[in-house]
Design a protein around this motif. Structure first.
Motif, PDB file in Angstrom:
ATOM      1  N   ALA A 181       0.857  -1.188   0.000  1.00 64.81           N
ATOM      2  CA  ALA A 181       0.000   0.000   0.000  1.00 64.81           C
ATOM      3  C   ALA A 181       0.888   1.231   0.000  1.00 64.81           C
ATOM      4  O   ALA A 181       1.825   1.326   0.801  1.00 64.81           O
ATOM      5  N   ALA A 182       0.612   2.162  -0.897  1.00 63.15           N
ATOM      6  CA  ALA A 182       1.418   3.381  -1.001  1.00 63.15           C
ATOM      7  C   ALA A 182       0.495   4.574  -1.176  1.00 63.15           C
ATOM      8  O   ALA A 182      -0.322   4.610  -2.105  1.00 63.15           O
ATOM      9  N   GLY A 183       0.616   5.557  -0.296  1.00 61.40           N
ATOM     10  CA  GLY A 183      -0.210   6.751  -0.362  1.00 61.40           C
ATOM     11  C   GLY A 183       0.514   7.901  -1.026  1.00 61.40           C
ATOM     12  O   GLY A 183       1.748   7.946  -1.081  1.00 61.40           O
ATOM     13  N   ASN A 184      -0.270   8.853  -1.542  1.00 61.02           N
ATOM     14  CA  ASN A 184       0.257  10.088  -2.104  1.00 61.02           C
ATOM     15  C   ASN A 184       0.133  11.194  -1.058  1.00 61.02           C
ATOM     16  O   ASN A 184      -0.739  11.140  -0.192  1.00 61.02           O
ATOM     17  N   ASN A 185       0.955  12.207  -1.201  1.00 65.60           N
ATOM     18  CA  ASN A 185       0.900  13.319  -0.263  1.00 65.60           C
ATOM     19  C   ASN A 185      -0.118  14.361  -0.671  1.00 65.60           C
ATOM     20  O   ASN A 185      -0.739  14.995   0.175  1.00 65.60           O
ATOM     21  N   SER A 186      -0.336  14.541  -1.960  1.00 68.88           N
ATOM     22  CA  SER A 186      -1.136  15.673  -2.422  1.00 68.88           C
ATOM     23  C   SER A 186      -2.531  15.295  -2.911  1.00 68.88           C
ATOM     24  O   SER A 186      -3.276  16.152  -3.374  1.00 68.88           O
ATOM     25  N   THR A 187      -2.913  14.009  -2.831  1.00 73.84           N
ATOM     26  CA  THR A 187      -4.247  13.602  -3.228  1.00 73.84           C
ATOM     27  C   THR A 187      -4.821  12.648  -2.190  1.00 73.84           C
ATOM     28  O   THR A 187      -4.081  11.865  -1.598  1.00 73.84           O
ATOM     29  N   PRO A 188      -6.145  12.683  -1.974  1.00 72.89           N
ATOM     30  CA  PRO A 188      -6.760  11.774  -0.993  1.00 72.89           C
ATOM     31  C   PRO A 188      -6.991  10.396  -1.600  1.00 72.89           C
ATOM     32  O   PRO A 188      -8.128   9.943  -1.761  1.00 72.89           O
ATOM     33  N   SER A 189      -5.930   9.723  -1.992  1.00 74.47           N
ATOM     34  CA  SER A 189      -6.063   8.420  -2.625  1.00 74.47           C
ATOM     35  C   SER A 189      -4.955   7.495  -2.166  1.00 74.47           C
ATOM     36  O   SER A 189      -3.934   7.925  -1.625  1.00 74.47           O
ATOM     37  N   LEU A 190      -5.181   6.213  -2.411  1.00 72.89           N
ATOM     38  CA  LEU A 190      -4.283   5.181  -1.960  1.00 72.89           C
ATOM     39  C   LEU A 190      -4.113   4.174  -3.089  1.00 72.89           C
ATOM     40  O   LEU A 190      -5.070   3.873  -3.806  1.00 72.89           O
ATOM     41  N   ASN A 191      -2.903   3.658  -3.265  1.00 71.03           N
ATOM     42  CA  ASN A 191      -2.625   2.678  -4.302  1.00 71.03           C
ATOM     43  C   ASN A 191      -2.214   1.359  -3.669  1.00 71.03           C
ATOM     44  O   ASN A 191      -1.353   1.335  -2.787  1.00 71.03           O
ATOM     45  N   ILE A 192      -2.835   0.266  -4.098  1.00 70.62           N
ATOM     46  CA  ILE A 192      -2.475  -1.064  -3.625  1.00 70.62           C
ATOM     47  C   ILE A 192      -1.818  -1.823  -4.779  1.00 70.62           C
ATOM     48  O   ILE A 192      -2.471  -2.126  -5.782  1.00 70.62           O
ATOM     49  N   PHE A 193      -0.524  -2.083  -4.656  1.00 66.13           N
ATOM     50  CA  PHE A 193       0.194  -2.885  -5.628  1.00 66.13           C
ATOM     51  C   PHE A 193       0.081  -4.337  -5.179  1.00 66.13           C
ATOM     52  O   PHE A 193       0.684  -4.739  -4.181  1.00 66.13           O
ATOM     53  N   ARG A 194      -0.691  -5.118  -5.905  1.00 69.49           N
ATOM     54  CA  ARG A 194      -0.945  -6.495  -5.497  1.00 69.49           C
ATOM     55  C   ARG A 194       0.257  -7.375  -5.827  1.00 69.49           C
ATOM     56  O   ARG A 194       0.868  -7.273  -6.882  1.00 69.49           O
ATOM     57  N   GLY A 195       0.603  -8.225  -4.852  1.00 68.25           N
ATOM     58  CA  GLY A 195       1.722  -9.124  -5.044  1.00 68.25           C
ATOM     59  C   GLY A 195       1.322 -10.367  -5.811  1.00 68.25           C
ATOM     60  O   GLY A 195       0.137 -10.655  -5.996  1.00 68.25           O
ATOM     61  N   PRO A 196       2.329 -11.113  -6.290  1.00 67.07           N
ATOM     62  CA  PRO A 196       3.749 -10.834  -6.076  1.00 67.07           C
ATOM     63  C   PRO A 196       4.270  -9.733  -6.993  1.00 67.07           C
ATOM     64  O   PRO A 196       3.701  -9.459  -8.043  1.00 67.07           O
ATOM     65  N   VAL A 197       5.392  -9.121  -6.569  1.00 68.18           N
ATOM     66  CA  VAL A 197       6.108  -8.145  -7.384  1.00 68.18           C
ATOM     67  C   VAL A 197       7.368  -8.826  -7.907  1.00 68.18           C
ATOM     68  O   VAL A 197       8.135  -9.382  -7.127  1.00 68.18           O
ATOM     69  N   SER A 198       7.582  -8.775  -9.209  1.00 59.94           N
ATOM     70  CA  SER A 198       8.729  -9.462  -9.798  1.00 59.94           C
ATOM     71  C   SER A 198      10.011  -8.676  -9.607  1.00 59.94           C
ATOM     72  O   SER A 198       9.990  -7.473  -9.310  1.00 59.94           O
ATOM     73  N   ARG A 199      11.138  -9.334  -9.795  1.00 58.36           N
ATOM     74  CA  ARG A 199      12.436  -8.667  -9.679  1.00 58.36           C
ATOM     75  C   ARG A 199      12.658  -7.639 -10.789  1.00 58.36           C
ATOM     76  O   ARG A 199      13.605  -6.857 -10.727  1.00 58.36           O
ATOM     77  N   THR A 200      11.784  -7.644 -11.798  1.00 61.86           N
ATOM     78  CA  THR A 200      11.854  -6.621 -12.839  1.00 61.86           C
ATOM     79  C   THR A 200      10.990  -5.411 -12.500  1.00 61.86           C
ATOM     80  O   THR A 200      10.933  -4.448 -13.270  1.00 61.86           O
ATOM     81  N   GLY A 201      10.278  -5.473 -11.360  1.00 65.98           N
ATOM     82  CA  GLY A 201       9.491  -4.329 -10.917  1.00 65.98           C
ATOM     83  C   GLY A 201       8.041  -4.351 -11.320  1.00 65.98           C
ATOM     84  O   GLY A 201       7.346  -3.329 -11.215  1.00 65.98           O
ATOM     85  N   LYS A 202       7.527  -5.507 -11.772  1.00 63.72           N
ATOM     86  CA  LYS A 202       6.138  -5.587 -12.200  1.00 63.72           C
ATOM     87  C   LYS A 202       5.276  -6.188 -11.097  1.00 63.72           C
ATOM     88  O   LYS A 202       5.536  -7.292 -10.634  1.00 63.72           O
ATOM     89  N   ALA A 203       4.244  -5.441 -10.697  1.00 65.06           N
ATOM     90  CA  ALA A 203       3.278  -5.948  -9.718  1.00 65.06           C
ATOM     91  C   ALA A 203       2.194  -6.733 -10.441  1.00 65.06           C
ATOM     92  O   ALA A 203       1.957  -6.547 -11.634  1.00 65.06           O
ATOM     93  N   ALA A 204       1.512  -7.623  -9.701  1.00 61.43           N
ATOM     94  CA  ALA A 204       0.455  -8.429 -10.317  1.00 61.43           C
ATOM     95  C   ALA A 204      -0.665  -7.548 -10.856  1.00 61.43           C
ATOM     96  O   ALA A 204      -1.212  -7.810 -11.923  1.00 61.43           O
ATOM     97  N   SER A 205      -1.014  -6.497 -10.128  1.00 62.41           N
ATOM     98  CA  SER A 205      -2.027  -5.542 -10.579  1.00 62.41           C
ATOM     99  C   SER A 205      -1.996  -4.335  -9.652  1.00 62.41           C
ATOM    100  O   SER A 205      -1.316  -4.347  -8.614  1.00 62.41           O
ATOM    101  N   LEU A 206      -2.728  -3.300 -10.033  1.00 72.21           N
ATOM    102  CA  LEU A 206      -2.815  -2.075  -9.241  1.00 72.21           C
ATOM    103  C   LEU A 206      -4.275  -1.779  -8.945  1.00 72.21           C
ATOM    104  O   LEU A 206      -5.111  -1.789  -9.847  1.00 72.21           O
TER     105      LEU A 206
END
Length: 483
Positions: A181-206
């Protein structure tokens, strides 16, 4: 809300200026990882990441670094460590002034290989020539310690808006993979990067989460843990909301894990500036503990003179019908007394310090005055029990406590960060407490042992960034602790 700072990991033999990341020897080269949370090298002992977010790296002021100290049978071993920055070989990015690398940290096994990974929210990192900023750097754990890093590259939200300002990990949808879970500072929103995350930097979904469902909150801090006992990780979003009068007050909202939507909106809670989820009464449900160091007034009704800690108890429905309990320095059994400006509740951490099965809570009061030493700081450890968190049996520690290493000074800010962690595997959590103001902002960290009675002053030790191979001078070493 306060602004947290940075983290970097250092090697046994290599300084910051070389940019090398030296691998630590594996305890057993062919051994399977322990899969213990907070164990970066899989040797069965929890490790600790320490941020120095405003340290000078490669000549750049405020570039920041993270130091990793590894656990062992005797506890955290400062001789077994790493230093990591954007100058480190294998780590993305380039040290730039005021990147504040390590300012935001969390940990979790994102790729599912059994080793805990360290995630750095570099929220100030500019994206090319655009107005966007925010990079999520994953430092991968492995048998030889943290050995490389990758930026999460896809999928990414359309607008970054200081992505990584707040971070937390957990299995929010219960599919067996760790999500970020990663939040932004300037917007009232939250991002969930669903695992697994690959060693190339790709998350399963957002998955995007709108934090305006209950009240408009800009996610300043994210607290993950299991509250309702359904096996999925829940998330407390902490921030500020605007009141009818135009003032702002702290507010928290519980979002519960969900198999289909990843998170669903829960209930409003008392606000706070830090928090932790832990089972303080051993009923099988996680309790939400928040700290509010502001004085009690119309916009901070959950505060108290010198600050307060509020416990909202968990239950099968998410929150118990039991009224939240507020503990201050004036609560019976709590050492010292509440005084304006103490900031009791500035930092919090949970762990079982005496092995009785109840989670205890370490509370930092970073600007506590000790005699004539203003803003020297102190840490109080509150005890969990069958009746919940209580004041009786609480202990207070500072560098002026008998048998504690060092000496307290004005503006040390001891207790600016705290962490209870079992680094020696004996079933009892030890206390780590930092003071980022030591030596005019150079910073220092204290390690306290534990025994059958809980945290003990005897045998404590203190160290600084240069002890681990980091640079001298202004760095705020210890401003963030993770593992």
């Amino acid at each position: 809300m306060r602004k947290r700072t940075l983290l970097l990991a250092a090697t046994l033999t290599t300084g910051l200026t070389t940019g090398l990341l030296t691998a630590l020897p594996a305890t057993v080269a062919t051994a399977a990882p322990s899969r213990l949370a907070g164990d970066f090298n899989g040797d069965g002992y929890r490790d600790l990441a320490i941020a120095a977010p405003i340290a000078k790296v490669s000549g750049k002021s405020g570039a920041g670094y993270v130091a990793v100290v590894y656990g062992s049978k005797s506890g955290l071993n400062t001789a077994k460590r790493q230093i990591i920055s954007q100058a480190t070989a294998g780590v993305p990015g380039t040290p730039e002034s005021y990147d504040y690398f390590g300012d935001r940290l969390t940990s979790g096994d994102l790729d599912g290989d059994g080793y805990t990974d360290l995630i750095v929210g570099v929220h100030g990192e500019q994206i090319g020539s655009t107005d966007s900023s925010g990079v999520l750097t994953v430092l991968w754990g492995g048998a030889t310690g943290i050995k490389s890093g990758t930026d999460i590259s896809s999928p990414l939200p359309r607008y970054r808006n200081e992505l990584g300002w707040s971070l937390a990990t957990g299995d929010f949808d219960g599919d067996g993979h760790t999500d970020l879970a990663a939040g932004n500072n300037s917007t009232p929103s939250l991002n969930i990067f669903r695992g697994p995350v690959s060693r190339t930097g790709k998350a399963a979904s957002l998955v995007g989460v709108d934090t305006t469902a209950q009240t408009t909150i800009y996610p300043d801090k994210l607290i993950a843990g299991k509250v309702n006992g359904d096996g999925r990780t829940d998330l407390v979003v902490m921030g500020q909301e605007e009141t009818a009068s135009g003032d702002y007050r702290t507010r928290s909202v519980l979002y519960t894990g969900d198999a289909t939507r990843t998170l669903k909106v829960g209930k409003k809670l008392a606000g706070g500036y830090d928090g932790v989820i832990a089972d303080v009464n051993k009923d099988g449900y996680g309790d939400i503990v928040t700290g509010n160091f502001m004085e009690k007034d119309a916009t901070e009704p959950n505060g108290g003179l010198g600050g307060a800690v509020t416990v909202t108890y968990g239950a099968a429905g998410g929150l118990s019908s039991r009224a939240p309990v507020r503990i201050t320095q004036d609560t019976a059994g709590v050492p010292d007394k509440g005084e304006k400006g103490d900031r009791f509740g500035w930092s919090l951490s949970a762990g079982d310090t005496n092995g009785d099965g109840y989670a205890d809570i370490a509370v930092g009061a970073s600007t506590e005055t000790l005699g004539a030493k203003k803003q020297a700081g102190a840490v109080t450890v509150l005890r969990g029990s069958a009746s919940g968190l209580k004041g009786s049996g609480a202990k207070l520690f500072s560098p002026d406590t008998t048998a504690v290493a060092g000496t307290a000074r004005s503006k040390d800010f001891f207790g600016s960060a705290v962490r209870l962690t079992d680094a020696n595997g004996d079933g009892r959590a030890e206390l780590v407490a930092s003071a980022y103001g030591v030596k005019s902002g150079a910073g220092a960290v204290w390690l306290f042992k534990s025994n059958a009675s809980g945290i003990a002053a005897g045998g404590s030790k203190t160290f600084t960034g240069p002890t681990l191979g980091g640079p001298a001078g202004l760095s705020y070493f210890g401003d963030v602790l993770a593992g």
